[in-house]
Write a protein that holds these residues in place. Structure first.
Motif, PDB file in Angstrom:
ATOM      1  N   GLY A   1       0.761  -1.408  -0.124  1.00  0.00           N
ATOM      2  CA  GLY A   1       0.131   0.142  -0.031  1.00  0.00           C
ATOM      3  C   GLY A   1       0.920   1.273   0.020  1.00  0.00           C
ATOM      4  N   SER A   2       0.191   2.313   0.029  1.00  0.00           N
ATOM      5  CA  SER A   2       0.999   3.523  -0.058  1.00  0.00           C
ATOM      6  C   SER A   2       0.703   4.454   1.401  1.00  0.00           C
ATOM      7  CB  SER A   2       0.453   4.315  -1.391  1.00  0.00           C
ATOM      8  OG  SER A   2       1.480   5.032  -1.626  1.00  0.00           O
ATOM      9  N   GLN A   3       1.371   5.635   1.491  1.00  0.00           N
ATOM     10  CA  GLN A   3       1.164   6.381   2.606  1.00  0.00           C
ATOM     11  C   GLN A   3       1.003   5.833   4.043  1.00  0.00           C
ATOM     12  OE1 GLN A   3       1.809   9.356   2.550  1.00  0.00           O
ATOM     13  NE2 GLN A   3       0.304  10.862   3.834  1.00  0.00           N
TER      14      GLN A   3
ATOM     15  N   MET B   1      13.439  -1.718  -2.336  1.00  0.00           N
ATOM     16  CA  MET B   1      12.206  -1.012  -1.943  1.00  0.00           C
ATOM     17  C   MET B   1      12.022  -0.048  -3.053  1.00  0.00           C
ATOM     18  SD  MET B   1      12.531  -0.075   2.113  1.00  0.00           S
ATOM     19  CE  MET B   1      11.070  -0.214   2.384  1.00  0.00           C
ATOM     20  N   GLU B   2      10.416   0.158  -3.039  1.00  0.00           N
ATOM     21  CA  GLU B   2      10.327   0.968  -4.371  1.00  0.00           C
ATOM     22  C   GLU B   2       9.561   2.452  -3.861  1.00  0.00           C
ATOM     23  OE1 GLU B   2       7.590  -1.818  -6.175  1.00  0.00           O
ATOM     24  OE2 GLU B   2       9.251  -2.605  -7.421  1.00  0.00           O
ATOM     25  N   PRO B   3      10.323   3.212  -3.137  1.00  0.00           N
ATOM     26  CA  PRO B   3       9.689   4.328  -2.817  1.00  0.00           C
ATOM     27  C   PRO B   3       9.377   5.283  -3.935  1.00  0.00           C
ATOM     28  CG  PRO B   3      12.075   4.463  -2.236  1.00  0.00           C
ATOM     29  CD  PRO B   3      11.729   3.055  -2.902  1.00  0.00           C
ATOM     30  N   GLY B   4       8.432   6.022  -4.058  1.00  0.00           N
ATOM     31  CA  GLY B   4       7.829   6.990  -5.191  1.00  0.00           C
ATOM     32  C   GLY B   4       7.406   8.390  -4.217  1.00  0.00           C
ATOM     33  N   ARG B   5       6.644   8.300  -3.512  1.00  0.00           N
ATOM     34  CA  ARG B   5       6.150   9.403  -2.764  1.00  0.00           C
ATOM     35  C   ARG B   5       7.031   9.886  -1.947  1.00  0.00           C
ATOM     36  NH1 ARG B   5       0.559   9.925  -1.847  1.00  0.00           N
ATOM     37  NH2 ARG B   5       0.348   7.625  -2.011  1.00  0.00           N
ATOM     38  N   SER B   6       7.835   9.053  -0.932  1.00  0.00           N
ATOM     39  CA  SER B   6       8.638   9.633  -0.042  1.00  0.00           C
ATOM     40  C   SER B   6      10.142  10.120  -0.547  1.00  0.00           C
ATOM     41  CB  SER B   6       9.046   8.589   1.156  1.00  0.00           C
ATOM     42  OG  SER B   6       9.283   7.324   0.520  1.00  0.00           O
TER      43      SER B   6
ATOM     44  N   PRO C   1      -5.333  16.150  -9.236  1.00  0.00           N
ATOM     45  CA  PRO C   1      -6.691  15.314  -9.039  1.00  0.00           C
ATOM     46  C   PRO C   1      -7.095  14.912  -7.690  1.00  0.00           C
ATOM     47  CG  PRO C   1      -5.550  13.922 -10.281  1.00  0.00           C
ATOM     48  CD  PRO C   1      -4.613  15.115 -10.021  1.00  0.00           C
ATOM     49  N   ARG C   2      -6.076  14.875  -6.765  1.00  0.00           N
ATOM     50  CA  ARG C   2      -6.077  14.103  -5.387  1.00  0.00           C
ATOM     51  C   ARG C   2      -7.187  14.338  -4.324  1.00  0.00           C
ATOM     52  NH1 ARG C   2      -2.514  13.403  -2.293  1.00  0.00           N
ATOM     53  NH2 ARG C   2      -2.416  11.202  -2.048  1.00  0.00           N
ATOM     54  N   TYR C   3      -7.654  15.710  -4.432  1.00  0.00           N
ATOM     55  CA  TYR C   3      -8.595  15.948  -3.562  1.00  0.00           C
ATOM     56  C   TYR C   3      -9.747  15.333  -4.156  1.00  0.00           C
ATOM     57  CZ  TYR C   3     -11.723  18.146  -0.114  1.00  0.00           C
ATOM     58  OH  TYR C   3     -12.459  18.370   0.782  1.00  0.00           O
TER      59      TYR C   3
ATOM     60  N   LEU D   1     -10.267  12.763  -6.114  1.00  0.00           N
ATOM     61  CA  LEU D   1     -10.189  11.353  -6.212  1.00  0.00           C
ATOM     62  C   LEU D   1     -10.459  11.023  -4.774  1.00  0.00           C
ATOM     63  CD1 LEU D   1      -7.548  10.569  -8.944  1.00  0.00           C
ATOM     64  CD2 LEU D   1      -9.821   9.528  -8.744  1.00  0.00           C
ATOM     65  N   TYR D   2      -9.484  11.465  -3.870  1.00  0.00           N
ATOM     66  CA  TYR D   2      -9.329  10.660  -2.409  1.00  0.00           C
ATOM     67  C   TYR D   2      -9.731  11.827  -1.417  1.00  0.00           C
ATOM     68  CZ  TYR D   2      -5.789   8.310  -5.628  1.00  0.00           C
ATOM     69  OH  TYR D   2      -5.085   8.110  -6.554  1.00  0.00           O
ATOM     70  N   GLY D   3     -10.044  12.817  -1.797  1.00  0.00           N
ATOM     71  CA  GLY D   3     -10.395  13.885  -0.509  1.00  0.00           C
ATOM     72  C   GLY D   3      -8.988  14.014   0.309  1.00  0.00           C
TER      73      GLY D   3
ATOM     74  N   ALA E   1       4.431  14.392  -5.668  1.00  0.00           N
ATOM     75  CA  ALA E   1       4.399  13.223  -6.028  1.00  0.00           C
ATOM     76  C   ALA E   1       2.851  13.112  -6.436  1.00  0.00           C
ATOM     77  CB  ALA E   1       4.347  12.078  -4.795  1.00  0.00           C
ATOM     78  N   TYR E   2       2.568  12.136  -7.468  1.00  0.00           N
ATOM     79  CA  TYR E   2       1.289  11.885  -8.035  1.00  0.00           C
ATOM     80  C   TYR E   2       0.440  13.077  -8.218  1.00  0.00           C
ATOM     81  CZ  TYR E   2       2.395   7.559  -6.123  1.00  0.00           C
ATOM     82  OH  TYR E   2       3.228   6.368  -5.971  1.00  0.00           O
ATOM     83  N   ASN E   3       1.135  14.276  -8.813  1.00  0.00           N
ATOM     84  CA  ASN E   3       0.467  15.503  -9.236  1.00  0.00           C
ATOM     85  C   ASN E   3       0.565  15.582 -10.670  1.00  0.00           C
ATOM     86  OD1 ASN E   3      -0.569  18.001  -6.858  1.00  0.00           O
ATOM     87  ND2 ASN E   3       0.018  16.066  -6.214  1.00  0.00           N
TER      88      ASN E   3
END
Ligand code: LLP
Length: 431
Positions: A209-211, A289-294, A329-331, A333-335, A389-391
């Motif tokens: 998972g993420s976050q 390990m595959e960090p993206g966001r961090s 789109p993250r708000y 999509l995911y709030g 990340a992811y923007n």
């Protein structure tokens, strides 16, 4: 401030990596993604040194390109000595176009087409992370055609719920990624992979998972992987030499999010793995390990210019910006939570709570609600933090809005790394 690369200068302007955001907005226009190259490098080094120290010198982070993918990013990763994962032929193309060495790439994805597989094999990509039996057959075929034995990891699902957002929780049994251990499908996957003459299997991959803010769910995944590896050893005489534990360490979007001490978590995870291996007398695997966001989230901010300010009596106040769900789109999509600041008036106190809305023809196009700001004026500079990340990676051309430029700041200087899209770009594919 949320991160140490952000500050306020004498003019009351937000700075990132020591560079004034008002200056950046004037020079490059808005909306604008700004990335702090020094912060990206710092994050890369945190992972590389902690992983080598605690897991051993042949362990490495692979940057998850899905979090942020453009050529300049791969150049930084290359220099920092990371590997990278790609999840589509487009990401693979981008990495190769940047001159990133193919042998340091890992090809992910739960539905690689035959064309994708051939492209990966032809590009001499180092590794495939095989998702399923159908892909295994196809890869065996194309590797055979090319006369090679392709190195692979098999993606298995450990069945862990790390309490993250539903949409980004990928380690459960009931999901479209990988083969579940619990149902026995992962064991069949191993058996089949071992029988393929053009496939060289090195180990397993799992992404839970993420976050994720603590080491514990990763430790649980390690326990399950170790037990599974031990079983594969006794059943098929196959010893997995690599565990790829996926990505997932979390970042702070708002003050109330915890800070993740990445080296401390990696140390805890490594100790857990060592202990587990000793208990089962299993040779300690190399760890990826595959960090993206961090790696990239806290290196990025987005700058917008305020347009309309609307107070709907008895309801709420809106400030509209010149971007929105097309660049973030993250708000919608995911709030997802974000910290929003008035970058040109940082010394002023907040007067009210505002809903920051985008410019798309869609009522869900919000960047954030309930943001305390000084009363906005048309032309003010609004900054959204932690957007590395992811923007950009999830941006779109909805409403035929051009994608913003990406600017890097580095040692107090700034340079363009992705130019802003033009109207010509928008019609470039239209016949
Ligand atoms: N490896 C695999 C197999 C993954 O699926 C992911 C993320 C990563 C690594 C990187 O995870 P990270 O370190 O970035 O957490 N669009 C969502 C995030 C989706 C993540 C999907 N997989 C968002 O905006 O939050």
């Amino acid at each position: 401030m949320l991160y140490d690369n952000l500050a306020v200068n004498e003019a009351g302007h937000l700075t990132i990596g020591g560079v004034d955001t008002v200056y950046l907005a004037e020079k490059y226009g808005t909306p604008l993604y700004v990335l702090d190259e020094d912060k990206i490098r710092e994050n890369c080094r945190l992972y590389v040194s902690a992983m080598k120290e605690h897991f051993g010198s042949d362990s490495l982070p692979l940057f998850a390109g899905k979090a942020l993918c453009f050529k300049g990013m791969y150049r930084v990763l290359e220099q920092e000595g990371l590997c990278a994962d790609v999840v589509s032929p487009g990401e693979l193309y981008t990495a190769l176009a940047a001159g990133f060495p193919a042998e340091r790439l890992f090809f992910h994805g739960n539905n690689k087409t035959d064309e994708d597989i051939r492209y990966g094999v032809d590009s001499k990509i180092g590794w495939f992370i095989v998702d399923n039996l159908n892909e295994l057959e196809s890869l065996n075929h194309y590797a055979g055609e090319k006369g090679i034995r392709q190195k692979v990891l098999l993606r298995v699902t450990p069945g862990i719920d790390p309490h993250t957002l539903e949409a980004i929780n990928t380690g459960r049994i009931d999901c479209q990624f990988g083969s579940p251990i619990e149902t026995g499908q992962a064991a069949t996957f191993v058996e089949q992979a071992l029988s393929k003459e053009n496939i060289e299997i090195w180990g397993f991959h799992s992404h839970i998972g993420s976050q994720i803010f603590e080491a514990e769910p990763f430790c649980d995944a390690v326990d399950i992987l170790l037990k599974f590896a031990q079983e594969m050893r006794s059943r098929f005489g196959f010893t997995a030499q690599i565990f790829n534990l996926g990505g997932g360490f979390g970042v702070r979007y708002v003050e109330s999010d915890p800070h993740v001490d990445i080296p401390a978590n990696i140390r805890a995870l490594a100790e857990h793995l060592k202990h587990g291996c000793a208990e089962l007398s299993y040779p300690q695997p190399r760890v990826y390990m595959e960090p993206g966001r961090s790696i990239v989230a806290n290196a990025g901010i987005t700058l917008y210019t305020a347009g309309g300010v609307k107070n709907i009596e008895g309801y709420r106040s809106y400030v509209t910006v010149d971007g929105g769900m097309t660049d973030n789109p993250r708000y919608a999509l995911y709030g997802a939570n974000y910290t929003v600041l008035m970058a040109n008036r940082m010394k002023e106190t907040a007067t009210d709570a505002y809903t920051v809305a985008g410019r798309c023809c869609e009522s869900g196009d919000l960047i954030q609600e309930n943001v305390s700001l000084p009363e906005p004026r048309r032309g003010d500079l609004i900054a959204v933090l932690t957007t590395g990340a992811y923007n950009f990676a999830m941006s779109s051309n909805y409403n035929r809005i051009c994608r913003p430029a990406v600017v890097m700041v580095c040692a107090g200087n700034d340079y363009l790394t992705v130019r802003r899209q033009t109207f010509e770009d928008l019609v470039a594919c239209d016949l």
